[in-house]
Structure formats: C-alpha cells, structure tokens
Design an enzyme around this catalytic site. Structure first.
Site, PDB file in Angstrom:
ATOM      1  CE  LYS A  31      -7.987   7.193   7.018  1.00 21.09           C
ATOM      2  NZ  LYS A  31      -8.147   7.272   8.483  1.00 21.09           N
TER       3      LYS A  31
HETATM    4  P1  NAD Z   1       0.119  14.210  10.104  1.00 21.89           P
HETATM    5  O1  NAD Z   1       0.248  14.343   8.631  1.00 21.89           O
HETATM    6  O2  NAD Z   1      -0.297  15.367  10.895  1.00 21.89           O
HETATM    7  O3  NAD Z   1       1.499  13.650  10.692  1.00 21.89           O
HETATM    8  C1  NAD Z   1       2.110  12.510  10.182  1.00 21.89           C
HETATM    9  C2  NAD Z   1       3.468  12.372  10.818  1.00 21.89           C
HETATM   10  O4  NAD Z   1       4.074  11.151  10.360  1.00 21.89           O
HETATM   11  C3  NAD Z   1       4.436  13.495  10.437  1.00 21.89           C
HETATM   12  O5  NAD Z   1       5.190  13.865  11.573  1.00 21.89           O
HETATM   13  C4  NAD Z   1       5.326  12.846   9.386  1.00 21.89           C
HETATM   14  O6  NAD Z   1       6.604  13.418   9.326  1.00 21.89           O
HETATM   15  C5  NAD Z   1       5.396  11.431   9.936  1.00 21.89           C
HETATM   16  N1  NAD Z   1       5.832  10.495   8.898  1.00 21.89           N
HETATM   17  C6  NAD Z   1       5.394  10.417   7.613  1.00 21.89           C
HETATM   18  N2  NAD Z   1       6.078   9.459   6.962  1.00 21.89           N
HETATM   19  C7  NAD Z   1       6.945   8.926   7.853  1.00 21.89           C
HETATM   20  C8  NAD Z   1       7.922   7.907   7.786  1.00 21.89           C
HETATM   21  N3  NAD Z   1       8.131   7.241   6.644  1.00 21.89           N
HETATM   22  N4  NAD Z   1       8.644   7.614   8.900  1.00 21.89           N
HETATM   23  C9  NAD Z   1       8.438   8.299  10.046  1.00 21.89           C
HETATM   24  N5  NAD Z   1       7.533   9.283  10.167  1.00 21.89           N
HETATM   25  C10 NAD Z   1       6.793   9.586   9.090  1.00 21.89           C
HETATM   26  O7  NAD Z   1      -0.881  12.954  10.333  1.00 21.89           O
HETATM   27  P2  NAD Z   1      -1.730  12.615  11.634  1.00 21.89           P
HETATM   28  O8  NAD Z   1      -3.090  13.140  11.419  1.00 21.89           O
HETATM   29  O9  NAD Z   1      -0.963  12.948  12.852  1.00 21.89           O
HETATM   30  O10 NAD Z   1      -1.848  11.033  11.476  1.00 21.89           O
HETATM   31  C11 NAD Z   1      -0.847  10.147  11.976  1.00 21.89           C
HETATM   32  C12 NAD Z   1      -1.442   8.757  12.098  1.00 21.89           C
HETATM   33  O11 NAD Z   1      -2.558   8.806  12.996  1.00 21.89           O
HETATM   34  C13 NAD Z   1      -1.991   8.150  10.815  1.00 21.89           C
HETATM   35  O12 NAD Z   1      -1.817   6.755  10.836  1.00 21.89           O
HETATM   36  C14 NAD Z   1      -3.474   8.473  10.874  1.00 21.89           C
HETATM   37  O13 NAD Z   1      -4.261   7.583  10.094  1.00 21.89           O
HETATM   38  C15 NAD Z   1      -3.713   8.279  12.355  1.00 21.89           C
HETATM   39  N6  NAD Z   1      -4.906   8.951  12.887  1.00 21.89           N
HETATM   40  C16 NAD Z   1      -5.068  10.296  12.764  1.00 21.89           C
HETATM   41  C17 NAD Z   1      -6.188  10.907  13.300  1.00 21.89           C
HETATM   42  C18 NAD Z   1      -6.390  12.398  13.264  1.00 21.89           C
HETATM   43  O14 NAD Z   1      -7.334  12.877  13.927  1.00 21.89           O
HETATM   44  N7  NAD Z   1      -5.574  13.170  12.592  1.00 21.89           N
HETATM   45  C19 NAD Z   1      -7.171  10.130  13.939  1.00 21.89           C
HETATM   46  C20 NAD Z   1      -6.966   8.747  14.055  1.00 21.89           C
HETATM   47  C21 NAD Z   1      -5.820   8.188  13.526  1.00 21.89           C
END
Ligand code: NAD
Length: 431
Positions: free
Chosen positions: A117
């Site tokens: 990561k």
């Molecule tokens: P992203 O950047 O597309 O979206 C993140 C979201 O979280 C946004 O809507 C943002 O506004 C919100 N956010 C940020 N800070 C915040 C806060 N303080 N309070 C409330 N909301 C907040 O990211 P993503 O890819 O959707 O990832 C989201 C989560 O899923 C993360 O924990 C990431 O590690 C996990 N994840 C993502 C993937 C992937 O394929 N993208 C895979 C596995 C896990």
C-alpha cells in the site's frame, strides 16, 4: 521551495493506533490457529518501507515538496499488491496497516499476490489537473524500480482513480527499455479500459460487497428487495454499491461523505447523486434530501450500514448509535476494535473488510492476468469468476467462524494465516 503544505505538523498519531489495531487483529487470529511464533513475527512488520520526498512544479511557478510512501508488507504468495492513496492525512503507519490488510485479503481470496500500500500526502481536490498529473508522474519516477509488473503492482484507492493509474503506467513504461515497454503495462491495475483496464474493475469492489450481502441475506432466508441501507462515502466503492443495491430494490436512505451527511426516507436516486458527485466532487448541494448531523446519520434506522470512506469511522460512539442488522465494511478497517465489540454485543452482524471489499483486488488480479496474456475478457466472464470467488470465500469464512466459535473477522484472518503458513512451512526461512 514551499515545503510546508505537503508536510503539515502531524495530527496526534491516529495512524499508529490503526497499525496497532491490525497487529492485534493478526495476533488474535494467530492464536485461533496456533500460528508458529516466527511466522507471526515476520508478518507483524512490513518487509520494506519506502519513503520518498519529491519536488513538483505548481501552476503558479512555485515548487512544492511532497512526501510519498510505498509499503511492501509481504510477498511470499506473489508480487506486492495494493492501492495508492492521495489524501492530506496519509501517514507511514496508516500505509503499513493498509499493506498488512492487503496481505490477508489476497491470502484469504487465494490470489497469488502479497500485500502492499502507499500514497502521497496531498489533497487531490486542491490540485489542478496538471498539478495532479505532475505529482503522480514525479511520485512514480521517485518510486523507480520499487514497483514493477512482477514485483509490486499499485491500484486505485482513496483519492486516486483509473486516470491516475494510466499516468503511472505511462510514466513507468517510458522509463523502461524501448523493446520492453509493452510488457510493463501491468505495473498497475485499475486502468481505464482503453489503456489496458479490465471490464468490471470500476465497480468490482462494490459488486463483491453486494455478493457478500446477497449471501448474508440468503443465509437468513431474507430477500433484499424492500430493505434499506445507509452508505458512508460516495466515491468508487460507496457510489457503485449504492447503485447496485438500488437496482436490486434496496432503498438507500442515507448518504454521507467528506462534505456532510444527508437522509432521505424515500430513498436517494443513486444515479442522480453519482452524476452530482461527478460534477461537483461532493454530495453537498444535492437538493432532494435533507441534511443531517453525523450522529443523526449513524443513528438513522435501516437494515444495512455500509462504511465506504476511511478507517476508524465506527468507534464505540457510532457503534452505540447504529440501528441496523448488518455492517458491511466497504472501507478498509472502518470499525475500531472497541466499535466492533459494541456492535457484536448489540447483535449487529459484521462482514469484515478483508472479505467484503476483496472484489477489487480480485478483478485487479484478472486485469493483471489479461494484460500478461494480451487478452481481453468479456464482462460476463469477469462477473461469473468474481461471483464464484466471493461466494466461495464467504462460505469458507462463515463455516470457519461457526466451527471455531469466533467472529467473521477472526475467521477471515485465520484462514489467510493458514494459507500463508502453508507456504512458510514448505519454503522455510532463507538461507
Ligand atoms: P474514493 O476516493 O473514490 O472515495 C472516498 C469517499 O470517502 C469519498 O466519497 C469521500 O468524500 C469520502 N470521505 C473522505 N473523507 C471522509 C470523511 N472524513 N468523512 C466521510 N467521508 C469521507 O475512495 P474509494 O476507492 O471508494 O475507497 C473508499 C474505501 O474503500 C477506502 O477505505 C479504500 O481503502 C477502500 N477500498 C477501495 C477499493 C477500490 O477498489 N477502490 C478496494 C478495496 C477497498
């Protein structure tokens, strides 16, 4: 050169607590399977911790120094694999914790990848498109040979997306020898379709989450149609989960993101909301819902709560507020250990991150395989494979938890440790 904005005085280290939590989680699961101590100790720390500081030319002509990380936790099962996060609070220990989670996720899913990561401490929303491209390219250059298609393969995470993956791919390819360029395409996954991405990758994490929810409902003789859900985070994971669930007849009655929280008992139009977020970057300003405080959001009654934003969102406080049957962890580690204790004591079930959000890395693996074979699989094939992988792993976790009388999180980590132990037992420790 301005070095202030990229390296703000650290907030009291929440990220160290996050790392401690994941190490404690590993130790709990190790006890379940009586993992030999030396394997536990190898896995308690990453193999490599890479920190880079790199300058970037800003649009106003100034230069700013940025800090980036790449943590390579373990590669006994295959190349390091895991996302890159662009966020102002990105910290070393946070990346270490997230890299550890990736090792367990890949091992649990039986994917031949290890865990990694990384990220850059920056606010991508405050950067212009050109600045974002220069940060990405300069970061990739600074990482140099520390990433590679057979060594360490980044992917999107919070604050990054397919466009950023393509910039990384292009930068990396341009640093390779002229004749080897095309073989470098799979240095990242989560690319755009046009540049070597896979069908179904964009929504893969969400789709995997929904497979888990479907299995959960099936196991209890419930139908999802007519149920209600609340989603925190409306980025890649949150928005796609909301849209898929809505298509299945689940009403999304609450949505939150960094800009605020809103409720709509009638159900939010998830597609319109996604369009709004695409246009404005946040859920704020969407008119067809009413604003809520964070506590009102967490306390709103629904069947399912899906955290899909950042870690440590469900502490003891939020766990006491939640009025749902099930929490499905779209985000990585959104529930603190104290929060989980409260949830379980209140009879709220929890599908843990390493299982629930593993659809993303699973389809990333399919993308990497397709790139390596110069193939392009149809969406139907990806969907069938993903559904099988998620359903099979969900069933393994549930039956292990039932057999051993442990939580689903302990079961998922323990199964991952069993997989890692097999390889350590056979390969032994070099020399
Ligand atoms: P992203 O950047 O597309 O979206 C993140 C979201 O979280 C946004 O809507 C943002 O506004 C919100 N956010 C940020 N800070 C915040 C806060 N303080 N309070 C409330 N909301 C907040 O990211 P993503 O890819 O959707 O990832 C989201 C989560 O899923 C993360 O924990 C990431 O590690 C996990 N994840 C993502 C993937 C992937 O394929 N993208 C895979 C596995 C896990």
């Amino acid at each position: 050169m301005d070095t202030r904005t990229s390296a703000p005085p650290g907030a009291p280290d929440e990220s160290t607590q996050f790392l401690n939590n994941i190490q404690a989680q590993q130790a709990r699961a190790a006890a379940v399977i009586a993992l030999p101590e030396h394997i536990g100790s190898i896995l308690s720390q990453p193999k490599n911790e890479i920190i880079v500081n790199f300058p970037v030319l800003m649009d106003d002509g100034s230069h700013r120094l940025f800090k980036g990380y790449r943590i390579q936790h373990n590669n006994i099962l295959g190349p390091y694999k895991g996302g890159l996060r662009f966020h102002p609070d990105t910290r070393l220990d946070e990346c270490k914790a997230l890299a550890m989670i990736m090792t367990y996720k890949c091992a649990l899913m039986d994917i031949p990848f290890g865990g990694g990561k990384g990220g850059v401490r920056c606010d991508p929303r405050a950067l212009s498109e050109n600045e974002l491209a220069r940060v990405t390219r300069r970061f990739t250059h600074a990482l140099g040979a520390n990433i590679g298609p057979e060594y360490d393969i980044p992917a999107p995470d919070v604050g990054t997306n397919s466009k950023i993956m393509v910039w990384i791919m292009d930068t990396y390819m341009n640093t390779a020898g002229y004749t080897e360029r095309n073989a470098q395409q799979r240095v990242v996954t989560g690319k755009t379709l046009e540049c070597g991405g896979s069908q179904g990758r964009e929504k893969a994490t969400a789709q995997g989450l929904v497979h888990c929810i479907t299995q959960w409902a099936r196991g209890r003789g419930l139908t999802l149609e007519g149920k209600t859900a609340i989603v925190q985070g409306y980025g890649n994971v949150g928005s796609h989960t909301a849209m898929i669930l809505a298509r299945m007849g689940v009403s999304i009655v609450g949505i939150g993101d960094h800009s605020g929280y809103m409720l709509n008992p009638e159900g939010v139009n998830t597609h319109r909301m996604a369009e709004h977020v695409k246009k404005t970057g946040a859920i704020a300003g969407y008119s067809k819902s009413h604003g809520a405080t964070r506590d009102e959001f967490f306390a709103h009654k629904a069947d399912i709560f899906i955290p899909a934003a950042l870690q440590n969102q469900i502490t003891e406080h939020e766990a006491k507020l939640l009025q749902v049957q099930l929490v499905v962890e779209g985000a990585n580690s959104p529930t603190t250990p104290e929060g989980e204790t409260v949830l379980l004591s209140r009879g709220i079930e929890l599908i843990p991150d390493v299982l629930a959000n593993a659809g993303g890395v699973t389809v990333s693996y399919y993308e990497w395989v397709q790139n390596g074979r110069n193939e392009s699989w149809e969406l139907e094939e990806i969907e069938t494979r993903l559904e099988k992988a998620m359903t099979r792993t969900y069933a393994r976790v549930v039956s292990f938890a039932e057999e051993r009388g442990c939580t689903m999180r302990d079961a998922a980590y323990a199964l991952a440790l069993v997989r890692l132990k097999q390889v350590y037992d056979q390969r032994k420790i070099f020399p």
